[in-house]
Design an enzyme around this catalytic site. Structure first.
Site, mmCIF file in Angstrom:
data_model
loop_
_atom_site.group_PDB
_atom_site.id
_atom_site.type_symbol
_atom_site.label_atom_id
_atom_site.label_comp_id
_atom_site.label_asym_id
_atom_site.label_seq_id
_atom_site.Cartn_x
_atom_site.Cartn_y
_atom_site.Cartn_z
ATOM 1 C CB ALA A 52 6.712 -138.041 21.177
ATOM 2 N NE ARG A 62 -2.737 -142.767 40.860
ATOM 3 C CZ ARG A 62 -3.912 -142.815 41.480
ATOM 4 N NH1 ARG A 62 -5.022 -142.581 40.808
ATOM 5 N NH2 ARG A 62 -3.983 -143.083 42.759
ATOM 6 C CG HIS A 95 -12.263 -139.566 31.588
ATOM 7 N ND1 HIS A 95 -12.865 -140.619 30.940
ATOM 8 C CD2 HIS A 95 -10.931 -139.759 31.461
ATOM 9 C CE1 HIS A 95 -11.923 -141.412 30.436
ATOM 10 N NE2 HIS A 95 -10.741 -140.905 30.749
#
Length: 332
Positions: free
Chosen positions: A13, A92, A187
């Site tokens: 979603a 975060r 990353h």
């Protein structure tokens, strides 16, 4: 036409998945002759939004989309899947330390790893996107022991694509004229974007990128920090995380893993480190340059690295080891 592939997208979603599901359903990933059944997983609280995503996918009348399985049930999501695009993760939040984010997300990926192990095909290819992607990938692989570690990768292609654009813009050539940049390590903003072995085609000739650009100050003070911090820069301007560029990178990485890389070219992928390449620590998912053939990747060995480059490489490696220890400690 071959039988349909079952492709799972988690965090279905969300904004990245909204872009990604349309790309996959349109045949951008597996081609126009490959039927797809999309498994779309999200939390129960996102059901209304997910229903809207499903309606839009239906309304596109895609020719390769053979079915849609929207769900919040792990068993339904992971059963018999061929490909898992693990986008969903806890974002975060303000005041949250990296350690807190790690602790929250590794528990999610532990649970999903167990479901993958129990319900998915043993040949499943897994691409982890949700951050911290490399360590989430490691945890997921540890909790899916029946699936080879080589079947898991974490997304580095977004960083790789960012590096290609920066080199192309500096050299004054199209993106298609740049190849063999490297992203080493994590990353994160401690990744090491490396153009020491990159090649630029200009005026009909191939040139080493660093020789053509001939600007060490730009490499160290502009190129590397730009690629390292590009995601944060996008968030700062959009007030939203990158979505379209991430979805495109997911498709690029999985497509190359599925179909292979071009002769003479490599791409950057975070793969399981066995401790045998460039001194990267064992038992982390680390970004290396790889070539791919018949669905199997191979790390490109033998690339030279000066002392300064090695220091950046080690910085990223140390961060990944630290992440691993924090993640594993959260289960004790």
């Amino acid at each position: 036409m071959p039988g349909p592939l079952r492709v799972l997208i988690t965090g279905a979603a969300g904004q990245i998945a909204y872009n990604l599901s349309n790309m996959v359903a349109n045949g951008n990933l597996f081609g126009k002759d490959q039927q797809i059944i999309l498994h779309l997983l999200d939390i129960p609280e996102a059901k209304t939004v997910l229903d809207g995503v499903v309606m839009e996918l239906q309304d596109c009348a895609f020719t390769v989309l053979a079915g849609i399985v929207p769900t919040h049930c792990l068993k339904e999501a992971f059963t018999d899947i061929d490909v898992a695009l693990m986008v969903g993760a806890m974002p975060r939040k303000q005041g949250m330390e990296r350690r807190d984010l790690l602790s929250s997300n590794v528990k999610i990926f532990k649970e999903q790893g167990e479901a993958l192990d129990k319900y998915a095909k043993k040949t499943v290819k897994v691409l982890v996107v949700g951050n911290p992607a490399n360590t989430n990938c490691l945890i997921m692989s540890k909790y899916a022991p029946s699936i080879p570690k080589e079947n898991f990768t974490a997304l580095t292609r977004l960083d790789h694509n960012r590096a290609i654009y920066q080199v192309a813009a500096k050299a004054g050539v199209p993106n298609t004229c740049v190849k063999n940049v490297c992203i080493w390590g994590n990353h994160s903003n401690k990744q090491f974007p490396d153009l020491s072995h990159a090649v630029v085609t200009k005026d009909g000739k191939q040139h080493p990128a660093k020789e053509l650009i001939n600007d060490e100050k730009w490499v160290k003070e502009v190129f590397i920090p730009c690629v390292q911090n590009r995601g944060a820069a996008v968030i700062g301007l959009r007030k939203l995380s990158r979505a379209a560029s991430a979805a495109k990178a997911i498709v690029d990485q999985m497509r190359d893993w599925w179909f292979g890389t071009k002769e003479g070219e490599w791409v950057s992928m975070s793969v399981y480190s066995t401790g045998d390449h460039y001194g990267a620590p064992k038992d982390i998912y680390f970004s290396f340059p790889v070539t791919i053939k018949d669905g199997h990747y191979k790390v490109v060995d033998g690339l030279s690295m000066d002392e300064w480059s090695r220091s950046l490489f080690n910085l990223s490696a140390d961060e990944l080891v630290d992440e691993r220890e924090v993640a594993l400690a959260s289960f004790k």
